[in-house]
Write a protein that holds these residues in place. Structure first.
Motif, PDB file in Angstrom:
ATOM      1  N   MET A 232       0.867  -1.121   0.083  1.00 30.72           N
ATOM      2  CA  MET A 232      -0.148  -0.016   0.049  1.00 30.72           C
ATOM      3  C   MET A 232       1.002   1.357  -0.117  1.00 30.72           C
ATOM      4  O   MET A 232       0.297   2.218  -0.269  1.00 30.72           O
ATOM      5  N   MET A 233       2.294   1.107   0.163  1.00 30.02           N
ATOM      6  CA  MET A 233       3.001   2.290   0.274  1.00 30.02           C
ATOM      7  C   MET A 233       3.902   2.435  -1.107  1.00 30.02           C
ATOM      8  O   MET A 233       4.926   3.232  -1.144  1.00 30.02           O
ATOM      9  N   ARG A 234       3.488   2.027  -2.000  1.00 27.09           N
ATOM     10  CA  ARG A 234       4.087   1.955  -3.235  1.00 27.09           C
ATOM     11  C   ARG A 234       4.144   3.248  -4.004  1.00 27.09           C
ATOM     12  O   ARG A 234       5.189   3.732  -4.346  1.00 27.09           O
ATOM     13  N   PRO A 235       2.865   4.144  -3.843  1.00 31.32           N
ATOM     14  CA  PRO A 235       3.005   5.513  -4.415  1.00 31.32           C
ATOM     15  C   PRO A 235       3.978   6.199  -3.601  1.00 31.32           C
ATOM     16  O   PRO A 235       4.604   7.290  -4.023  1.00 31.32           O
ATOM     17  N   VAL A 236       3.886   6.213  -2.260  1.00 29.30           N
ATOM     18  CA  VAL A 236       4.768   6.844  -1.400  1.00 29.30           C
ATOM     19  C   VAL A 236       6.211   6.929  -1.672  1.00 29.30           C
ATOM     20  O   VAL A 236       6.872   7.636  -1.578  1.00 29.30           O
ATOM     21  N   ARG A 237       6.740   5.536  -1.896  1.00 32.84           N
ATOM     22  CA  ARG A 237       7.749   5.025  -2.157  1.00 32.84           C
ATOM     23  C   ARG A 237       8.253   5.501  -3.513  1.00 32.84           C
ATOM     24  O   ARG A 237       9.432   6.079  -3.448  1.00 32.84           O
TER      25      ARG A 237
ATOM     26  N   TYR B  57       9.871   8.174   4.568  1.00 34.75           N
ATOM     27  CA  TYR B  57       8.416   8.108   4.970  1.00 34.75           C
ATOM     28  C   TYR B  57       8.585   7.106   6.197  1.00 34.75           C
ATOM     29  O   TYR B  57       9.313   6.289   6.276  1.00 34.75           O
ATOM     30  N   ALA B  58       7.422   7.288   7.203  1.00 32.26           N
ATOM     31  CA  ALA B  58       7.506   6.435   8.200  1.00 32.26           C
ATOM     32  C   ALA B  58       6.612   5.159   7.922  1.00 32.26           C
ATOM     33  O   ALA B  58       5.631   4.951   7.197  1.00 32.26           O
ATOM     34  N   GLU B  59       7.194   3.967   8.000  1.00 35.07           N
ATOM     35  CA  GLU B  59       6.328   2.771   7.873  1.00 35.07           C
ATOM     36  C   GLU B  59       6.309   2.106   9.173  1.00 35.07           C
ATOM     37  O   GLU B  59       6.876   2.116  10.234  1.00 35.07           O
ATOM     38  N   SER B  60       5.522   0.847   9.233  1.00 36.52           N
ATOM     39  CA  SER B  60       5.064   0.346  10.385  1.00 36.52           C
ATOM     40  C   SER B  60       4.800  -1.297  10.039  1.00 36.52           C
ATOM     41  O   SER B  60       4.491  -1.523   8.664  1.00 36.52           O
ATOM     42  N   ASP B  61       4.898  -2.108  10.824  1.00 39.54           N
ATOM     43  CA  ASP B  61       4.652  -3.555  10.941  1.00 39.54           C
ATOM     44  C   ASP B  61       3.450  -3.718  11.860  1.00 39.54           C
ATOM     45  O   ASP B  61       3.655  -3.524  12.867  1.00 39.54           O
ATOM     46  N   LEU B  62       2.459  -4.066  11.238  1.00 41.01           N
ATOM     47  CA  LEU B  62       1.230  -4.287  12.041  1.00 41.01           C
ATOM     48  C   LEU B  62       0.976  -5.747  12.682  1.00 41.01           C
ATOM     49  O   LEU B  62       1.779  -6.765  12.154  1.00 41.01           O
ATOM     50  N   ILE B  63       0.237  -5.845  13.637  1.00 38.02           N
ATOM     51  CA  ILE B  63       0.078  -6.992  14.516  1.00 38.02           C
ATOM     52  C   ILE B  63      -1.478  -7.357  14.128  1.00 38.02           C
ATOM     53  O   ILE B  63      -2.357  -6.572  14.758  1.00 38.02           O
TER      54      ILE B  63
ATOM     55  N   LYS C  63       9.225   2.476  11.771  1.00 37.13           N
ATOM     56  CA  LYS C  63      10.697   2.647  11.412  1.00 37.13           C
ATOM     57  C   LYS C  63      10.456   3.757  10.474  1.00 37.13           C
ATOM     58  O   LYS C  63       9.334   4.000   9.777  1.00 37.13           O
ATOM     59  N   VAL C  64      11.492   4.443  10.135  1.00 36.93           N
ATOM     60  CA  VAL C  64      11.775   5.369   8.665  1.00 36.93           C
ATOM     61  C   VAL C  64      12.189   4.625   7.903  1.00 36.93           C
ATOM     62  O   VAL C  64      13.479   4.097   8.033  1.00 36.93           O
ATOM     63  N   ARG C  65      11.760   4.858   6.763  1.00 37.87           N
ATOM     64  CA  ARG C  65      12.220   4.246   5.481  1.00 37.87           C
ATOM     65  C   ARG C  65      12.604   5.454   4.445  1.00 37.87           C
ATOM     66  O   ARG C  65      11.834   6.194   4.147  1.00 37.87           O
TER      67      ARG C  65
ATOM     68  N   LEU D 107       6.166   9.624  15.385  1.00 34.54           N
ATOM     69  CA  LEU D 107       6.100   9.412  13.832  1.00 34.54           C
ATOM     70  C   LEU D 107       4.720   8.546  13.647  1.00 34.54           C
ATOM     71  O   LEU D 107       4.140   7.808  14.549  1.00 34.54           O
ATOM     72  N   ARG D 108       4.101   8.717  12.490  1.00 39.45           N
ATOM     73  CA  ARG D 108       2.925   7.941  12.227  1.00 39.45           C
ATOM     74  C   ARG D 108       3.166   7.257  10.907  1.00 39.45           C
ATOM     75  O   ARG D 108       3.799   7.970   9.914  1.00 39.45           O
ATOM     76  N   PRO D 109       2.798   6.158  10.725  1.00 35.17           N
ATOM     77  CA  PRO D 109       2.946   5.395   9.283  1.00 35.17           C
ATOM     78  C   PRO D 109       2.382   6.330   8.088  1.00 35.17           C
ATOM     79  O   PRO D 109       1.361   6.956   8.154  1.00 35.17           O
ATOM     80  N   GLY D 110       3.060   6.288   7.101  1.00 36.17           N
ATOM     81  CA  GLY D 110       2.847   7.142   5.931  1.00 36.17           C
ATOM     82  C   GLY D 110       3.427   8.395   5.943  1.00 36.17           C
ATOM     83  O   GLY D 110       3.336   9.297   4.983  1.00 36.17           O
ATOM     84  N   GLN D 111       3.796   8.952   7.044  1.00 37.96           N
ATOM     85  CA  GLN D 111       4.238  10.526   7.048  1.00 37.96           C
ATOM     86  C   GLN D 111       5.487  10.665   6.464  1.00 37.96           C
ATOM     87  O   GLN D 111       6.584   9.971   6.759  1.00 37.96           O
ATOM     88  N   PRO D 112       5.589  11.598   5.553  1.00 35.87           N
ATOM     89  CA  PRO D 112       6.845  12.084   4.877  1.00 35.87           C
ATOM     90  C   PRO D 112       7.792  12.606   5.810  1.00 35.87           C
ATOM     91  O   PRO D 112       7.552  13.411   6.633  1.00 35.87           O
TER      92      PRO D 112
END
Length: 321
Positions: A1-6, A30-36, A234-236, A305-310
């Motif tokens: 779901m993060m491909r456009p952001v990438r 951008y900020a990314e995360s792993d969900l449980i 995490k930050v990617r 940080l929040r996931p998807g945040q630039p």
């Protein structure tokens, strides 16, 4: 779901690489995360939902409950099977005859013992008479025969009492013990399946998404809610090929974002082995700048940080290990 952001981050990284050389290099990401993801092991209908999106949970907090009619029936059946197996084992370990039957045999033993004493006395009397030439040999033989019969009868009754007090054979008892163990294991498995119809949080974090609501049927293996633990943020970011030597595992970086009150320290935890973008030409010095490598860094304060945040990343002063 993060491909456009990438894709946007890669384009921004190339744009920054082409900017002036004043100031330290900056890298976009951008900020990314792993969900449980939390869901039931078996299909079922959601009957209760205890959290909603955005709720903060900690380990042990109830999340949702799925109908458990079949699992409750399995537990009841397993309990009945265990009770039956235990009863069979107790029966085999007990005496083969009931106490009342043993009491009857004991009474017969006393009667046989009394008859044996009487026949012993009669045998002695006939032997004394025969020795005095008063009694007959036939009477002595009858007395001896009666004594032998009473002795045999008493021995038989005593053996019946011994047999009545015996338990079953060792092999039968061992088999019954194994049956009890199997029934106990089946009950534990059924109870575990029942307990798993009520799901609680195993980690601390925020509920990101609720996928099923009460009344909806959840397929097996599908999550009902997802949880975002702060330690999995995490930050990617992306670094052009010429700037890649600036980074090593453990490099300290500084992360900034729109709305961040101050830079967030982070540590590089991953460096991609291959480039994200490789143009189909021979790499000249200019083309090499189009090669960007993905890196990841773990922020010291993930809650900022929040996931998807630039974000924008810079190597911290003295950050290279």
């Amino acid at each position: 779901m993060m491909r456009p952001v990438r894709a946007l981050a890669i384009a921004a990284a190339l744009a920054l690489a082409a900017c002036g050389e004043s100031g330290p290099p900056r890298f976009q990401g951008y900020a990314e995360s792993d969900l449980i993801f939390v869901g039931p092991d078996e299909a079922g209908r959601v009957i209760a939902l205890y959290v909603d999106e955005g709720a903060q949970v900690k380990p042990g907090d109830k999340l949702f409950e799925v109908e458990a009619d079949m699992q409750e029936a399995d537990v009841a059946s397993a309990k009945a099977n265990l009770a039956q197996a235990q009863a069979q084992l107790d029966n085999l370990q007990a005496a083969t005859q009931r106490p009342e039957e043993i009491a009857v045999l004991k009474a017969s033993e006393r009667r046989a013992a009394t008859a044996l004493d009487m026949s012993r006395i009669e045998l002695g009397r006939q032997a004394e008479l025969t020795a005095k030439k008063v009694g007959s040999q036939a009477a002595l033989d009858d007395a001896q025969h009666t004594f032998d019969q009473n002795q045999a009868a008493l021995d038989e009754i005593r053996r019946q009492i011994d047999v009545g007090n015996l338990a079953a054979r060792d092999q039968q008892i061992a088999a019954a013990e194994h049956a009890v163990g199997m029934a106990q294991a089946n009950l534990a498995a059924a109870q575990t399946r029942l307990d798993r119809r009520k799901l609680a949080a195993k980690v601390e974090g925020s509920v990101e998404t609720v996928y099923f609501r009460p009344g909806e049927l959840v397929p097996a293996g599908r999550p009902v809610v997802s949880i975002l633990p702060p330690n999995l943020i995490k930050v990617r970011f992306f670094a052009p090929e010429p700037d890649l030597p600036r980074f090593r595992m453990g490099t300290k970086v500084s992360v900034t974002c729109d709305g961040c009150s101050k830079p967030i320290p982070a540590t590089v935890s991953f460096i991609a082995a291959s480039a994200e973008y490789t143009p189909p030409v021979i790499y000249s010095l200019d083309e090499r700048a189009k090669l960007v490598f993905m890196l990841e860094a773990r922020p010291d304060d993930a809650n900022a940080l929040r996931p998807g945040q630039p974000v924008t990343v810079e190597v911290a002063p003295g950050g290279a290990p």
